[in-house]
Structures are given as structure tokens and as C-alpha cells.
Design an enzyme around this catalytic site. Structure first.
Site: not given
Length: 443
Positions: A349, A421
Site C-alpha cells: 500500500y 452511529e
């Protein structure tokens, strides 16, 4: 140099970089207010999507159910949809109702991890998958369920604003960000972002800019974290095979001891960072994570195998460090009569780097979308293959703060990982605002 002086210099540089950018911002307060209302109206949907995906996680390259949910949603919004891109990837194309040639891409990763969940959540995963042929528990331990739910929400919001949009938005739902879960046909076979790029995700129409986010235990919910320039480390895995000559443990002089040579190599590798590289400029990490050799206490073996990782934030330094690792291992082994073979994995990466020009556009938008809660964060030593997109087109990546409510934050990849959330509407508003603003900018 004192830290306070460094901070002052950085603050001054940041102020200069974004002073003119704020004046160039296109998205207006009324648009942001409208956008915020549209996003808030979808919060319950995003939570439901996230919890469903969390209960049904799928390993890298196996995201069949997730991909179908995404594709069905995008088709229902009237988008042109391609499936099977780079494996199980999904791409939705939203064409705006106003004239404009700019193409913006928004990306979310879909895969889960071979981790047994221990959160105790009512929607905790009990899924079992196959990781390289072995059965394993599977969990969304890195927030990708939230990433998918957020981008599904952004897709619905922007589809509802289609008539106001100039240009085109690509919604990129990517598989296999975490790596592989199955053996490839050949080592060089691409996966994740590389596989989608190879199959033309950034072309037809050509993407002008791409944006992405990642949920994390910090900063605080409602905030986002960013950096201009290097942000997340590049990652290179490597193996070192040290070959000696087997002999009896009581007579080491009759052979060549690869275990002693390996110990000296590990010590030598540590000096690459501490004594050979200028870590005041760019941090670097070299770590050996596994070493295997021998099977009895009185037998010096023929070989020792080591596994390691290199983390860098600069591509030139990355190349230099790779050469030094190979040279250090080979010369130390040679000094004891052994041989060391270093191989870097094809799975690598690059560093995640936010380019200055795109950051000039993005950071003021993040500030506006979050009510001034976009903050500069330290370098992140973890890695992300969003960086592969950035090698092809300008890309901006940021962190979405979401420490869980009522429990201690756990790091990404932990069996205890969870997130707040309430952060999802913040991420959705930020991504949508970035897209709207960039579409309105001169090409």
C-alpha cells in the site's frame, strides 16, 4: 527546535494555504442547511443498513450479499450500475441535471475481517466464513459496515438533488480493502482498489477527484480529522529467509547458525530507523512480526524464516528503506557465512497523501459541513488502499470520529470495535458537501 515554534509554523502554513481557498468555496450556507436536513431524514435508514451489514459481514473478495444490497439500492435510485468490478465491486453513476463536465467519485470499502466479535451488541455478528480455506468467525471490526451505510445514504441524498447537480458523481463500493481471503491465481493478481482501477473505475467517464472517509475511535463524534500531504503510512510486507548449514547443537562450529544470524539481522534492521534514516523529516517503522526456525533444542537448523512490515509516509523514503533492509540482511548474514534472501510482498500500500490543491477545496468544505469541527490530526501509521486511487487522480481522505457511547473506545481491528452511529450523518453530510462543492468548481 521547540515544539511550540513548530506548531506556530504549521499553523501559519495552514492559515496561508487555506486563506484563499475559503473565498473559493462554492457550496453555500443555504445548500448546507438543505443538505443537513436531507441527511438527518435518512439517519434511521443508515442505522438499519449498518446493523444489517454488521450482522452479515463478508470477508475480502467475498462481499456477494453486500454488493447485491448496494446494487439494488443504487438501481432503485435510477442510477446506471455496474457490478463485478474488480471482483465484487459495485459502481453507480449519477448524472446531474445541470450542464457540467466534472466527474467526482465517492468511495466506500465493503469487506470485513476474520475476527470473532466480542462486543455483546444486540446485532453482533455470529457469521462464519472461509479465510484461505479455513473456517473463521467474521466481524466488521474496522467500520466498513458504517462506510457502506454512509455512502448508500449519500447516494440517496444526491439522487434526490439530481436536478441541482452539474456534472456526474460515481459511487464506488470497493471490495477487499483489507487484503485477500483466498489464494490468488498468481501473486501479482490485483485486488481491492488496484483491481477496480485495472478494470477502469476511474475512466469512462474520467474521474477528476475522489473522496473517502474512515471511521475511527477519535476525534469526538461530530468531528472529522484531516491532514494535508502525508496522512496514512504506506505498508510493505517482506520475508527474510536466512540459510545456514544444519549441525548438532553441541558443535556449532561444524555448521552455520542461521538463528544467531537472524538475531543479528533483527538488531541491524532496528538501526535502519534509529541510525540511517532522517526520522525528523518523515517517520518510518520497521518491525519483525514472526520468526520461525528449528524444531529441537539440540539441532541448529538449516534455515530461519522471518516476516516483517515496513511503514513509511514518503515514496522516495520507501524505496530507500526497502534497499537498506535488503542490504542490511544480506551483509549481516554474509558476515557469519550464512545467506539472507529478502522478498517484498506484491501486496503493498503506498502512503495516503492528500494533495495540497485538492485540500484547498476540501478543508473549508469540511469546516463548513461540520460547523468548524474539522481538525488536523497526527500522522496515522495504519494503511489504506485509497492511496492507490490517489496515485491516479487527485484524492482526499479524512477520518470520521465516532467513539462509541457508553463504552471504552476500542481500536480498529479489535473484537471490541464499535462506533457511535450518530457520526454517520456527519460523514454523509461531509461527503455529499465535498461532491457538490467540487462539481461546481472550475474544471
Amino acid at each position: 527546535m521547540r515544539k511550540s515554534f513548530k506548531r506556530a509554523c504549521l499553523a501559519a502554513a495552514a492559515a496561508g494555504l487555506f486563506a484563499s481557498a475559503a473565498q473559493a468555496q462554492v457550496i453555500q450556507p443555504a445548500q448546507l442547511q438543505d443538505l443537513g436536513q436531507r441527511v438527518e431524514a435518512l439517519q434511521a435508514k443508515m442505522v438499519a443498513w449498518r446493523r444489517d451489514l454488521h450482522q452479515h459481514p463478508e470477508l475480502s473478495g467475498q462481499e456477494v450479499r453486500t454488493a447485491k444490497i448496494v446494487a439494488d439500492h443504487l438501481r432503485a435510485l435510477g442510477m446506471e450500475v455496474k457490478t463485478g468490478v474488480g471482483g465484487t465491486g459495485v459502481v453507480g453513476l449519477l448524472k446531474g441535471g445541470l450542464p457540467g463536465a466534472t466527474v467526482v467519485a465517492l468511495r466506500a470499502d465493503m469487506d470485513a475481517l476474520p475476527v470473532k466479535e466480542n462486543t455483546g451488541l444486540p446485532f453482533a455478528s455470529t457469521a462464519i466464513g472461509r479465510n484461505f480455506g479455513k473456517e473463521t468467525p467474521v466481524m466488521h471490526a474496522c467500520g466498513h459496515d458504517g462506510h457502506v451505510a454512509i455512502l448508500m445514504g449519500v447516494a440517496e441524498v444526491l439522487a434526490g438533488m439530481r436536478a441541482q447537480l452539474p456534472g456526474t458523481v460515481k459511487f464506488v463500493f470497493q471490495p477487499a480493502e483489507e487484503g485477500r481471503s483466498e489464494h490468488p491465481k498468481h501473486e501479482e493478481e490485483p485486488f481491492g482498489a488496484k483491481a477496480m482501477i485495472a478494470e477502469g473505475v476511474l475512466d469512462n467517464p474520467k474521474v477528476d477527484a475522489i473522496y473517502g472517509l474512515h471511521l475511527a475511535p477519535g476525534p469526538a463524534t461530530g468531528s472529522v480529522g484531516y491532514r494535508v500531504g502525508p496522512m496514512m503510512a504506506g505498508a510493505d510486507g517482506f520475508t527474510i529467509k536466512v540459510t545456514g548449514r544444519q549441525t548438532h547443537g553441541s558443535r556449532p562450529w561444524d555448521g552455520v547458525d542461521p538463528i544467531t544470524a537472524s538475531a543479528q539481522i533483527i538488531t541491524g534492521l532496528n538501526t535502519i530507523v534509529s541510525r540511517q534514516l532522517d526520522i525528523t523529516a518523515v517517520p518510518t517503522v520497521v518491525s519483525i512480526g514472526a520468526i520461525n526456525g528449528g524444531n529441537r533444542e539440540n539441532i541448529i537448523p538449516d534455515t530461519v524464516d522471518m516476516l516483517g512490515t515496513l511503514r513509511t509516509f514518503d515514496n522516495k523514503l520507501r524505496d530507500d528503506a526497502r534497499k537498506r533492509i535488503a542490504h542490511t540482511a544480506a551483509t549481516i548474514a554474509d558476515s557469519s557465512g550464512a545467506k539472507a534472501e529478502v522478498k517484498f510482498s506484491a501486496v503493498s500500500y503506498p502512503p495516503t497523501v492528500n494533495p495540497a490543491e485538492l485540500s484547498k477545496q476540501a478543508v473549508p468544505v469540511l469546516q463548513a459541513a461540520t460547523g468548524g469541527k474539522a481538525i488536523q490530526i497526527p500522522l496515522v501509521s495504519g494503511s489504506e488502499d485509497f492511496s492507490d486511487f490517489q496515485l491516479k487522480v487527485p484524492g482526499f481522505f479524512f477520518i470520521l470520529g465516532a467513539p462509541p457511547k457508553g463504552r471504552a473506545p476500542a481500536p480498529n481491528h479489535s473484537p471490541l470495535f464499535d462506533f457511535d452511529e450518530d457520526a454517520m450523518p456527519v460523514g454523509a453530510k461531509a461527503l455529499a458537501a465535498l461532491a457538490i462543492d467540487r462539481l461546481a468548481q472550475p474544471r
